[in-house]
Design a protein around this motif. Structure first.
Motif, PDB file in Angstrom:
ATOM      1  N   ILE A 183      54.620  26.104  35.590  1.00 32.41           N
ATOM      2  CA  ILE A 183      54.215  26.460  36.954  1.00 32.41           C
ATOM      3  C   ILE A 183      54.932  27.734  37.399  1.00 32.41           C
ATOM      4  N   THR A 184      54.133  28.631  37.938  1.00 35.83           N
ATOM      5  CA  THR A 184      54.670  29.853  38.540  1.00 35.83           C
ATOM      6  C   THR A 184      54.190  29.881  39.983  1.00 35.83           C
ATOM      7  N   GLY A 185      54.819  30.709  40.766  1.00 36.47           N
ATOM      8  CA  GLY A 185      54.413  30.827  42.161  1.00 36.47           C
ATOM      9  C   GLY A 185      54.437  32.271  42.603  1.00 36.47           C
ATOM     10  N   SER A 186      53.507  32.617  43.463  1.00 34.49           N
ATOM     11  CA  SER A 186      53.496  33.966  44.001  1.00 34.49           C
ATOM     12  C   SER A 186      53.068  33.937  45.458  1.00 34.49           C
ATOM     13  N   GLY A 187      53.732  34.762  46.235  1.00 26.29           N
ATOM     14  CA  GLY A 187      53.401  34.901  47.641  1.00 26.29           C
ATOM     15  C   GLY A 187      52.396  36.016  47.833  1.00 26.29           C
ATOM     16  N   LEU A 190      54.617  38.670  53.607  1.00 25.30           N
ATOM     17  CA  LEU A 190      54.746  38.650  52.154  1.00 25.30           C
ATOM     18  C   LEU A 190      56.028  37.919  51.748  1.00 25.30           C
ATOM     19  N   LYS A 191      57.138  38.215  52.426  1.00 18.58           N
ATOM     20  CA  LYS A 191      58.410  37.542  52.121  1.00 18.58           C
ATOM     21  C   LYS A 191      58.342  36.054  52.435  1.00 18.58           C
ATOM     22  N   LEU A 192      57.721  35.696  53.566  1.00 18.53           N
ATOM     23  CA  LEU A 192      57.590  34.291  53.943  1.00 18.53           C
ATOM     24  C   LEU A 192      56.763  33.536  52.905  1.00 18.53           C
TER      25      LEU A 192
END
Length: 190
Positions: free
Chosen positions: A155-159, A131-133
């Motif tokens: 733009i958004t980002g999620s892991g 999840l962190k990676l």
């Protein structure tokens, strides 16, 4: 540059393979009375093939044009070629940058488009580590897009870690792991 170019004789026998230099060039020794076929491949590009006729006057140059594979825009996402990261790394590779540049181009064509970049990992490693990676990779992706002039509001980002495998498996093959390690670019607003 970075294309894999193979030389194949008229009988279909491989006579060598080289990676093109920074200028996109390779050099092969070919007998003057020989017809030669050259195949070029590069990630993110359609394969190219060209046949070189017999040479009458020694050295001869040929050009193989490789056409970039264009992104596919659906109602829900922008589909790019796979964006690979080095093992256990979150920095954008040269190949990844080329694909992300295609997303920048799409976002410039659609100035109201808003994207959520979702980064996924395979199932190797602990859930929390993955999840962190994936969060670091999603953040690097967003930073790259913003560095190319796209507003950070677009733009958004999620892991996602390993929570949404594309290919659910328990004893995964390398191919299944590769399919699960991916980035998706979901269209929030077109």
């Amino acid at each position: 540059s970075g294309a894999s170019v193979s030389f194949v004789d008229q009988k279909g026998k491989s006579k060598g393979n080289q990676e093109s230099n920074d200028m996109g060039e390779v050099k092969f020794g070919v007998a003057c009375d020989e017809i030669a076929n050259f195949n070029a491949t590069r990630v993110g590009y359609q394969n190219g093939t060209v046949t070189m006729p017999k040479s009458k006057n020694g050295a001869q140059s040929i050009v193989i044009n490789l056409t970039p594979i264009q992104p596919i825009i659906t109602e829900t996402e922008v589909i790019l070629q796979p964006i690979y990261f080095e093992y256990n790394q979150s920095n954008i590779t040269a190949q990844g940058a080329e694909e992300l540049d295609k997303l920048v181009k799409v976002m410039n064509q659609y100035p109201t488009m808003v994207i959520d970049a979702k980064s996924h990992t395979d199932s190797r490693g602990s859930d929390s580590y993955n999840l962190k990676l994936s969060e670091r990779r999603a953040k690097a992706t967003v930073q790259y897009i913003v560095s190319k002039g796209i507003s950070k509001e677009r733009i958004t980002g999620s892991g996602m870690g390993e929570t949404q495998p594309k290919t659910p498996c328990t004893a995964c093959t390398e191919e299944e792991h590769a399919q699960n390690r991916r980035s998706e670019f979901l269209i929030i607003k077109k």
